[in-house]
Design an enzyme around this catalytic site. Sequence first.
Site, PDB file in Angstrom:
ATOM      1  N   THR A   1       1.013  -1.226   0.143  1.00 39.63           N
ATOM      2  CA  THR A   1       0.120   0.000   0.112  1.00 39.63           C
ATOM      3  C   THR A   1       0.790   1.267   0.136  1.00 39.63           C
ATOM      4  OG1 THR A   1      -1.640  -1.201   1.213  1.00 39.63           O
ATOM      5  CG2 THR A   1      -1.715   0.976   1.258  1.00 39.63           C
TER       6      THR A   1
ATOM      7  N   LYS B   1      -8.006   1.532  -3.029  1.00 40.10           N
ATOM      8  CA  LYS B   1      -7.672   1.196  -1.605  1.00 40.10           C
ATOM      9  C   LYS B   1      -7.761   2.358  -0.719  1.00 40.10           C
ATOM     10  CE  LYS B   1      -5.364  -1.069   1.640  1.00 40.10           C
ATOM     11  NZ  LYS B   1      -5.441  -2.423   2.300  1.00 40.10           N
TER      12      LYS B   1
ATOM     13  N   LYS C   1      -1.731   4.928   8.594  1.00 41.38           N
ATOM     14  CA  LYS C   1      -1.102   5.203   7.229  1.00 41.38           C
ATOM     15  C   LYS C   1      -1.903   5.260   6.095  1.00 41.38           C
ATOM     16  CE  LYS C   1       1.639   2.374   3.923  1.00 41.38           C
ATOM     17  NZ  LYS C   1       2.162   1.125   3.611  1.00 41.38           N
TER      18      LYS C   1
HETATM   19  P1  NAD Z   1       6.151  -5.668   7.231  1.00 45.29           P
HETATM   20  O1  NAD Z   1       6.912  -4.436   7.892  1.00 45.29           O
HETATM   21  O2  NAD Z   1       5.774  -6.716   8.116  1.00 45.29           O
HETATM   22  O3  NAD Z   1       6.956  -6.176   6.075  1.00 45.29           O
HETATM   23  C1  NAD Z   1       7.736  -5.338   5.150  1.00 45.29           C
HETATM   24  C2  NAD Z   1       8.962  -5.949   4.751  1.00 45.29           C
HETATM   25  O4  NAD Z   1       9.747  -5.198   3.841  1.00 45.29           O
HETATM   26  C3  NAD Z   1       9.939  -6.228   6.196  1.00 45.29           C
HETATM   27  O5  NAD Z   1      10.149  -7.608   6.304  1.00 45.29           O
HETATM   28  C4  NAD Z   1      11.174  -5.156   5.781  1.00 45.29           C
HETATM   29  O6  NAD Z   1      12.400  -5.808   6.479  1.00 45.29           O
HETATM   30  C5  NAD Z   1      11.155  -5.424   4.292  1.00 45.29           C
HETATM   31  N1  NAD Z   1      12.040  -4.389   3.752  1.00 45.29           N
HETATM   32  C6  NAD Z   1      11.976  -3.089   3.941  1.00 45.29           C
HETATM   33  N2  NAD Z   1      12.932  -2.338   3.014  1.00 45.29           N
HETATM   34  C7  NAD Z   1      13.240  -3.516   2.377  1.00 45.29           C
HETATM   35  C8  NAD Z   1      13.919  -3.141   1.151  1.00 45.29           C
HETATM   36  N3  NAD Z   1      14.785  -2.307   0.774  1.00 45.29           N
HETATM   37  N4  NAD Z   1      14.536  -4.445   0.460  1.00 45.29           N
HETATM   38  C9  NAD Z   1      13.954  -5.829   0.532  1.00 45.29           C
HETATM   39  N5  NAD Z   1      13.026  -5.720   1.947  1.00 45.29           N
HETATM   40  C10 NAD Z   1      12.750  -4.747   2.664  1.00 45.29           C
HETATM   41  O7  NAD Z   1       4.699  -4.916   6.846  1.00 45.29           O
HETATM   42  P2  NAD Z   1       3.565  -6.067   6.393  1.00 45.29           P
HETATM   43  O8  NAD Z   1       2.566  -5.958   7.226  1.00 45.29           O
HETATM   44  O9  NAD Z   1       3.973  -6.857   5.522  1.00 45.29           O
HETATM   45  O10 NAD Z   1       2.996  -4.992   4.993  1.00 45.29           O
HETATM   46  C11 NAD Z   1       3.466  -4.854   3.855  1.00 45.29           C
HETATM   47  C12 NAD Z   1       2.456  -3.782   2.972  1.00 45.29           C
HETATM   48  O11 NAD Z   1       1.191  -4.267   2.832  1.00 45.29           O
HETATM   49  C13 NAD Z   1       2.520  -2.691   3.507  1.00 45.29           C
HETATM   50  O12 NAD Z   1       2.608  -1.524   2.361  1.00 45.29           O
HETATM   51  C14 NAD Z   1       1.267  -2.385   4.138  1.00 45.29           C
HETATM   52  O13 NAD Z   1       0.623  -1.085   4.311  1.00 45.29           O
HETATM   53  C15 NAD Z   1       0.315  -3.559   3.381  1.00 45.29           C
HETATM   54  N6  NAD Z   1      -0.847  -4.026   3.947  1.00 45.29           N
HETATM   55  C16 NAD Z   1      -0.544  -4.463   5.170  1.00 45.29           C
HETATM   56  C17 NAD Z   1      -1.684  -5.440   5.955  1.00 45.29           C
HETATM   57  C18 NAD Z   1      -1.532  -5.950   7.297  1.00 45.29           C
HETATM   58  O14 NAD Z   1      -2.603  -6.312   7.770  1.00 45.29           O
HETATM   59  N7  NAD Z   1      -0.353  -6.053   7.919  1.00 45.29           N
HETATM   60  C19 NAD Z   1      -2.868  -5.366   5.140  1.00 45.29           C
HETATM   61  C20 NAD Z   1      -3.061  -4.793   3.914  1.00 45.29           C
HETATM   62  C21 NAD Z   1      -1.979  -4.022   3.278  1.00 45.29           C
END
Ligand code: NAD
Length: 290
Positions: free
Chosen positions: A87, A162, A237
Amino acid sequence: MKIGFIGLGNMGAPMAANLAAAGHEVTGFDLAAPCPEGVARADSAADAAKDADVVLTMLPNGDILRAVAADIIPVMSKGAVFLDCSTVDVESARAVAEDAASADLLAVDAPVSGGIGGASAGTLTFMAGGTEDGFAKVAPLFDIMGQKAVHCGASGAGQAAKICNNMILGITMIGTCEAFALADKLGLDRQKMFDVVSTSSGYSWVMNAYCPAPGVGPQSPADNGYKPGFASELMLKDLRLSQQAAETADADTPLGQHAADLYAQFVEDEGGEGTDFSAMLPRFEKRGRD
Ligand code: NAD
């Protein structure tokens, strides 16, 4: 398919695992998180992206997406799809899609709804922006990771859908919680409030399917001590992304702005971080008019 998967956090890890379990050859990279079972580890984002038919990113925000895109677009094979499921802001989604198109890649932005539970169960909803070609190529992957995918329009349309959806959700949650807190003070029983509103014109997904009052309506995070669910900081966010987009598009969104301000106060000053976004109800319960 050969799939590169970058960002193996709470959402990315189970999504990558589901793709691998369905028989795809998945190579993953994350700065910190380990690779889930069935996913081979690459030493860099570029290594994961090289020779892949589809590169899927699941990253925290638009700046990180732009940085990763700058690393991987030059090494991706022509005709491959850059599929971003994070997102992020609409502008970053469009900028990355433009760079991908200039490098003869297909680009699809496809943020998800359904949370960590949906990612694990393979029941996410994808809202996608991009070309017909790009969407058609990744549709079989949506079928594995999710239960529904809507092609919303050109690049950025997925992110637009979204944040508009979640702006409605945030505003509706606040409205429902403040109405419950008012009903309490007027001496109205919460079950009666639910019985009336859930079958009257105040009904909504929040009231009917995700009721913020414990012990009332179907099971929801309120029945589990407001453990997320959908965390308040993630709602913040998305509300901030909606206001960033509204500013760019010159759209008047007073309630969206107010919802963003209230969630910011809740998360940053009132200990709301780590609680479900429906914990707005206990917040309002404790407050008077000042
Ligand atoms: P998270 O923080 O658990 O995962 C993100 C991952 O990206 C981390 O493991 C981090 O180490 C990695 N990362 C950061 N920079 C990086 C880079 N340069 N290279 C490689 N890896 C890198 O977050 P999440 O909960 O998995 O969410 C991911 C996305 O999905 C976000 O944009 C969030 O808004 C969206 N989202 C999350 C949810 C939820 O319920 N968690 C629901 C819908 C959408």
